[in-house]
Write an enzyme that holds these catalytic residues in place. Structure first.
Site, PDB file in Angstrom:
ATOM      1  CB  CYS A 186     -37.902  44.441 -31.017  1.00 57.41           C
ATOM      2  SG  CYS A 186     -37.445  42.940 -31.888  1.00 57.41           S
ATOM      3  CB  ALA A 188     -40.762  26.300 -16.166  1.00 58.64           C
ATOM      4  CG  PHE A 200     -29.677  25.277 -18.334  1.00 60.90           C
ATOM      5  CD1 PHE A 200     -29.955  26.617 -18.198  1.00 60.90           C
ATOM      6  CD2 PHE A 200     -28.364  24.851 -18.248  1.00 60.90           C
ATOM      7  CE1 PHE A 200     -28.942  27.537 -17.988  1.00 60.90           C
ATOM      8  CE2 PHE A 200     -27.352  25.755 -18.043  1.00 60.90           C
ATOM      9  CZ  PHE A 200     -27.643  27.099 -17.914  1.00 60.90           C
TER      10      PHE A 200
END
Ligand code: NAD
Length: 492
Positions: free
Chosen positions: A228, A220, A217
């Site tokens: 939404c 980038a 992890f």
């Protein structure tokens, strides 16, 4: 013995069908067919030695987990023998085990043991992750209960972390938060690399080779989370006696009194027209908040007929089924295909009847006298008889560039709301980072680092778009590929 409360799920499982998509589960169920049974009746779990609680624990808007399903399980527990162990697999806030212990004791179930055994699998690779865990965490009040639960995992090669219940609960939340911190950290370093002419890929490699830090992890990317709808999408609301349709943007402005700085408005007297995946029925449900955030990128337009579709961010979840009326699951807009069926809510218009009350629903008008999707016009003309759920296949998935606010509603009961064209959309996905932040704040502690991580993550999406614009100029019409780590931080 597997118990669920949704009849269609239990029926599907009995028929040997898996009511959700998870690669290796069908084969696993098939191999163990003779050893598994499925039921709706809580009494059927009476003879089990271990009772795993795996119910969903979605967040309320404040970030706390909604534990209502956990409490239902405890309430419905049949009389069980001494030595039975209740094992909490669901992700719960720290302190839940102690509350459950108290709840069991006050129901006269002191003889039922309790253990916390959080799960770390990722959706899509659930069986693989479960069979090859990095570690197994078992928290218990009594060491012999931890031994019994740990014994279940004897055949798996993984270190077992035994601890108290509070620590086991914290490990789950903290692991997710740490992961988010790494993701956000390397994203910040990438931004700095950009500004200083360094190469973040080389930098990440150089960091990751440090044994104290490790390579995972450190790629980038665009950050995690967020989902939404655009502000023009409609929603049916009831405020006191007043029922109407409005757009999300208008509703937000109305509830925030036009305050340009607000991103969250908590609501106390607002019912939203939503759809319950459990009963497959629409109705009004209390909403606890309306949110908005700035979004620059592509929205996905989802259409289920010739009506205007709904435009959402690619990570906004939908309720889908593989056939009309089939078992529902939740899928991101970016993962929808034209094979998916979506529930939508339509209104039956009958001209011969005088209707006393307008009924808000959403969509575009259809032919007179037939089945129509309710619109603002229909609602205002009060020509609506009743509202039904129907199913339609996805007919079009298109991408549209967008720069502006995107909005969502938090409706804790059904976790959905009905929007443009009668389509049912799911609430945004939960984020464990918010749960941990809320937990800290409930305990009077200000978790500055996590607050910063959440902020960095939100900013990252804008930065990535700005960076692309710098390199590519106008983005409209351009296709950009983004590699992302397969992590759904916060869900589960
Ligand atoms: N999905 C993941 O990747 C993942 C990973 C780690 C942890 N978790 C945690 O596991 C828990 C379950 O997650 P999920 O994704 O499987 O949720 P899910 O919504 O897919 O499944 C929950 C199931 O519980 C059933 N249910 C609800 N109330 C019930 C009741 N009273 N009795 C019996 N069954 C009931 C629901 O019908 C549903 O089938 C959550 O707490 C989640 O945070 C999930």
């Amino acid at each position: 013995m597997i118990r669920d409360v949704v009849e269609s799920k239990v029926d599907a499982l009995k028929r040997g069908e898996v009511p959700f998509h998870e690669d290796e589960v069908p084969a696993l169920l098939e191999r163990n067919r003779d050893r598994l049974s499925f039921t709706l009746d809580p009494a059927d779990v009476a003879g089990c030695e271990f009772l795993f609680v795996c119910v969903d624990t979605p967040p309320t808007h404040s970030g706390d987990a909604d534990l209502s399903r956990v409490w239902t399980v405890i309430e419905e527990l049949p009389p069980v023998e001494a030595g039975t162990i209740l094992v909490m697999k669901s992700t719960v806030p720290v302190g839940t085990g102690e509350k459950v212990r108290y709840g069991l004791d006050s129901r006269g179930l002191e003889h039922v043991a309790y253990a916390s055994n959080p799960e770390f699998l990722a959706e899509g690779s659930a069986v693989r992750d479960f069979m090859h865990p990095d570690r197994i965490v078992v928290g218990a009040f009594e060491p012999e209960d931890a031994d019994a639960v740990a014994g279940l995992y004897d055949s798996l090669e993984a270190e077992i972390v035994r601890c108290d219940v509070n620590s086991a609960e914290m490990i789950k939340l903290a692991a997710n938060a740490f992961l988010m911190t790494r993701i956000s950290f390397i994203n910040e370093i990438a931004n700095l690399c950009e500004a200083t002419g360094a190469d973040v890929v080389e930098v990440a490699k150089g960091i990751g080779l440090d044994r104290r830090l490790g390579p995972h992890f450190l790629r980038a990317g665009i950050g995690y989370g967020g989902s939404c709808l655009r502000g023009e999408e409609t929603v049916g609301i009831r405020e006191g006696e007043d029922m109407r349709t409005t757009t999300l943007a208008r509703l937000f402005d109305h509830l925030s009194d036009g305050d340009p700085g607000r991103e969250v408005v908590q609501t106390t007297d607002l019912d939203v027209f939503a759809w319950s995946p459990e009963t497959c029925d629409p109705g009004f449900f209390p909403a606890v908040a309306i949110t908005r955030r700035w979004f620059e990128g592509e929205l996905i337009g989802v259409k289920h007929g010739f009506y205007r579709g709904v435009r959402v961010t690619p990570d906004h979840p939908f309720v889908v089924a593989s056939e009309a009326g089939g078992q529902t699951e939740v899928r991101l807009a970016s993962d929808l295909t034209e094979d998916d069926w979506l529930p939508f809510v339509q209104t039956w218009r009958n001209k011969r009847v005088q209707y006393p009350k307008p009924v808000p629903a959403l969509g575009a008008p259809a032919a007179e006298g037939g089945v129509a999707l309710a619109t603002v016009d229909v609602i205002e003309s009060a020509a609506v008889d009743w509202i039904v759920t129907d199913w339609a296949q996805v007919v079009e998935l298109k991408r549209f560039p967008h720069q502006g606010w995107v909005y969502s509603l938090e409706v804790p009961g059904p976790h959905t709301f009905v929007t443009t064209a009668g389509l049912v959309v799911h609430n945004c996905f939960p984020k464990d980072s918010l749960a941990l932040k809320q937990l800290a704040s409930n305990s009077g502690y200000h978790f500055q680092l996590l607050t910063a991580v959440i902020e960095v993550n939100d900013l990252q999406k804008r930065r990535v778009v700005a960076k692309l614009k710098r390199h590519l100029g106008v983005l409209r019409g351009k296709k950009v590929g983004a590699a992302r780590a397969r992590v759904q931080a916060g869900h589960g």
